[in-house]
Design an enzyme around this catalytic site. Structure first.
Site, mmCIF file in Angstrom:
data_model
loop_
_atom_site.group_PDB
_atom_site.id
_atom_site.type_symbol
_atom_site.label_atom_id
_atom_site.label_comp_id
_atom_site.label_asym_id
_atom_site.label_seq_id
_atom_site.Cartn_x
_atom_site.Cartn_y
_atom_site.Cartn_z
ATOM 1 N N GLY A 30 0.802 -1.290 -0.012
ATOM 2 C CA GLY A 30 0.091 0.042 -0.052
ATOM 3 C C GLY A 30 0.911 1.165 -0.020
ATOM 4 O O GLY A 30 0.370 2.328 0.399
ATOM 5 N N GLY A 85 -0.335 4.859 -1.305
ATOM 6 C CA GLY A 85 -1.595 5.363 -0.504
ATOM 7 C C GLY A 85 -1.423 6.425 0.340
ATOM 8 O O GLY A 85 -0.055 6.971 0.409
ATOM 9 N N GLN A 86 -2.321 6.976 1.063
ATOM 10 C CA GLN A 86 -2.185 8.038 2.035
ATOM 11 C C GLN A 86 -0.961 7.988 3.140
ATOM 12 O O GLN A 86 -0.352 8.736 3.252
ATOM 13 C CB GLN A 86 -3.514 8.396 2.852
ATOM 14 C CG GLN A 86 -3.514 9.945 3.235
ATOM 15 C CD GLN A 86 -4.579 10.195 4.374
ATOM 16 O OE1 GLN A 86 -5.127 9.039 4.892
ATOM 17 N NE2 GLN A 86 -4.849 11.132 4.890
ATOM 18 N N ARG A 125 0.408 0.670 -8.446
ATOM 19 C CA ARG A 125 0.456 1.198 -9.629
ATOM 20 C C ARG A 125 1.584 0.943 -10.450
ATOM 21 O O ARG A 125 2.741 0.493 -9.819
ATOM 22 C CB ARG A 125 0.445 2.738 -9.356
ATOM 23 C CG ARG A 125 -0.593 3.185 -8.841
ATOM 24 C CD ARG A 125 -0.407 4.984 -8.901
ATOM 25 N NE ARG A 125 -1.790 5.314 -7.671
ATOM 26 C CZ ARG A 125 -1.688 6.188 -6.782
ATOM 27 N NH1 ARG A 125 -0.537 6.828 -6.742
ATOM 28 N NH2 ARG A 125 -2.751 6.369 -6.071
ATOM 29 N N TYR A 140 -16.647 -1.252 6.824
ATOM 30 C CA TYR A 140 -15.040 -0.865 7.034
ATOM 31 C C TYR A 140 -14.801 -1.353 8.774
ATOM 32 O O TYR A 140 -13.838 -2.213 8.799
ATOM 33 C CB TYR A 140 -14.925 0.569 6.745
ATOM 34 C CG TYR A 140 -13.462 1.107 7.241
ATOM 35 C CD1 TYR A 140 -12.403 0.624 6.590
ATOM 36 C CD2 TYR A 140 -13.405 2.007 8.177
ATOM 37 C CE1 TYR A 140 -11.099 1.354 6.651
ATOM 38 C CE2 TYR A 140 -12.218 2.399 8.607
ATOM 39 C CZ TYR A 140 -11.287 2.352 7.949
ATOM 40 O OH TYR A 140 -10.029 2.751 8.424
ATOM 41 N N LYS A 190 -12.093 -4.033 9.967
ATOM 42 C CA LYS A 190 -10.946 -3.553 10.769
ATOM 43 C C LYS A 190 -10.895 -4.421 12.152
ATOM 44 O O LYS A 190 -9.887 -4.889 12.755
ATOM 45 C CB LYS A 190 -10.766 -2.276 11.024
ATOM 46 C CG LYS A 190 -10.557 -1.316 9.743
ATOM 47 C CD LYS A 190 -8.966 -1.670 9.412
ATOM 48 C CE LYS A 190 -8.514 -1.117 8.299
ATOM 49 N NZ LYS A 190 -7.154 -1.205 7.876
HETATM 50 C C1 AKB Z 1 -11.950 6.864 7.305
HETATM 51 O O1 AKB Z 1 -12.386 8.077 7.522
HETATM 52 O O2 AKB Z 1 -12.634 6.029 6.757
HETATM 53 C C2 AKB Z 1 -10.270 6.761 8.047
HETATM 54 C C3 AKB Z 1 -10.433 6.118 9.179
HETATM 55 C C4 AKB Z 1 -10.748 6.972 10.360
HETATM 56 O O3 AKB Z 1 -10.387 4.989 9.395
HETATM 57 N N1 AKB Z 1 -10.085 8.051 7.768
#
Ligand code: AKB
Length: 318
Positions: free
Chosen positions: A8, A11-12, A36, A142, A146
């Site tokens: 990754g 990425g950010q 990429r 998400y 996690k």
């Molecule tokens: C998101 O907003 O999905 C992330 C996070 C807080 O994990 N920046």
């Protein structure tokens, strides 16, 4: 830590973490693994770069063998808002991708860093000073991925003795690589709009408090946790790490000290607002402070000053 792979890396977090790790351990020791074919010159020219897809286990194994990797920072993931648009893909990338990495780490005896998130909490979690160990019933895909990740990391440590460590990141603010598809992204977008158009339409309500962190602190957290004395780590995974908590209204006020013309309006995105409302206002990170000495360097005003100074240079604004 001798040979490091960052999955990754474009990425950010990855784009900056790779450069920090190269500065610390030497460029040749840190392989940037991105999706990429044409990464930034900074990433590709200053050290090894490989295409690394966490769903392609054979390609990952080849990289680990080729560079004799012993430490993996596994950062590839879909963020919260994107995860709600494509929940199955979020599960595939965030959970199956992690399992692939953990299995390879077990086979090749690598240490692993896994970034969890404030997304692992849900509406039933205490919102203020959210404890390290508390109710975790996330309502987003998400958050589910996690939280599953945290449990998998604990499992691989307990069952196989794998050295896996991780933190729960809050919203991350950076002047280098913009985030993509997160609920906390407003806190980055507002700086670009303030500097270029002096106005910003925010997708969260003005009094939505969320934990946030400046990227230099996020990099420091990852590196210091991986360097910490293993015998001191009681939690190992999913450490709450916090630096500041603010609302869009408070961030706007702070930016207006530098850009008084900034005007803010609110056009609430119901999906992102519901996600933000289910997350903590601010986390208690005392376990990280006690177990491995976590301490952020930037508060709200220091972060805003640095963001504006750096973005002015980046955007060539006098
Ligand atoms: C998101 O907003 O999905 C992330 C996070 C807080 O994990 N920046």
């Amino acid at each position: 830590m001798k040979n490091i792979l960052v999955i990754g890396a474009t990425g950010q977090i990855g784009s900056e973490l790779t450069l920090s790790l190269r500065e610390r351990y030497g460029a040749a020791k840190v392989v940037a693994g991105g999706h990429r074919r044409t990464p930034s010159l900074e990433l590709a020219d200053a050290g090894p770069y490989e295409i690394a897809n966490c769903l392609d286990i054979q390609a990952l194994a080849d990289i680990i063998k080729k560079y004799r990797i012993d430490t993996i920072y596994h950062l590839a993931a879909l963020l919260s808002a994107t995860g709600e648009k494509n929940p199955k893909l979020a599960w595939e990338v965030n959970v199956q991708g992690l399992i692939n990495v953990l299995d390879l780490a077990k086979e090749y005896q690598c240490a692993v860093f896994f970034p969890s998130s404030i997304g692992v909490f849900g509406a039933g979690t205490p919102k203020d000073k959210t404890p390290q160990d508390t109710i975790q019933r996330p309502s987003t895909m998400y958050g589910i991925t996690k939280l599953t990740g945290e449990l998998l990391c604990d499992y691989y440590y307990q069952r196989y003795g794998l050295d896996v460590r991780g933190v729960r990141y809050p919203g991350l603010i950076s002047n280098v690589t913009p985030p993509g598809g997160g609920t906390t992204d407003y806190a980055v977008e507002i700086f670009y709009e303030a500097l270029t158009h002096q106005k910003y339409s925010c997708f969260l309500s003005e009094d939505t408090y969320l934990d946030m962190m400046y990227m230099p602190d996020a990099l420091k957290a990852a590196i210091e946790l991986m360097e910490a004395d293993s015998s001191r780590l009681i939690h190992r995974n999913g450490y709450n790490v916090s630096a500041m908590s603010f609302s869009p209204k408070e961030l706007t006020k702070e930016i207006q000290k530098w850009i008084p013309e900034l005007q803010i309006s609110y056009e609430i995105d119901p999906i992102k607002q519901a996600i933000a409302d289910s997350w903590p206002n601010s986390m208690d990170d005392s376990a990280a402070r006690t177990e491995w000495g976590w301490q952020p360097d930037y508060n709200l005003s220091e972060m805003v000053k640095d963001m504006i100074e750096k973005l002015k240079i980046k955007l060539d604004i006098k």
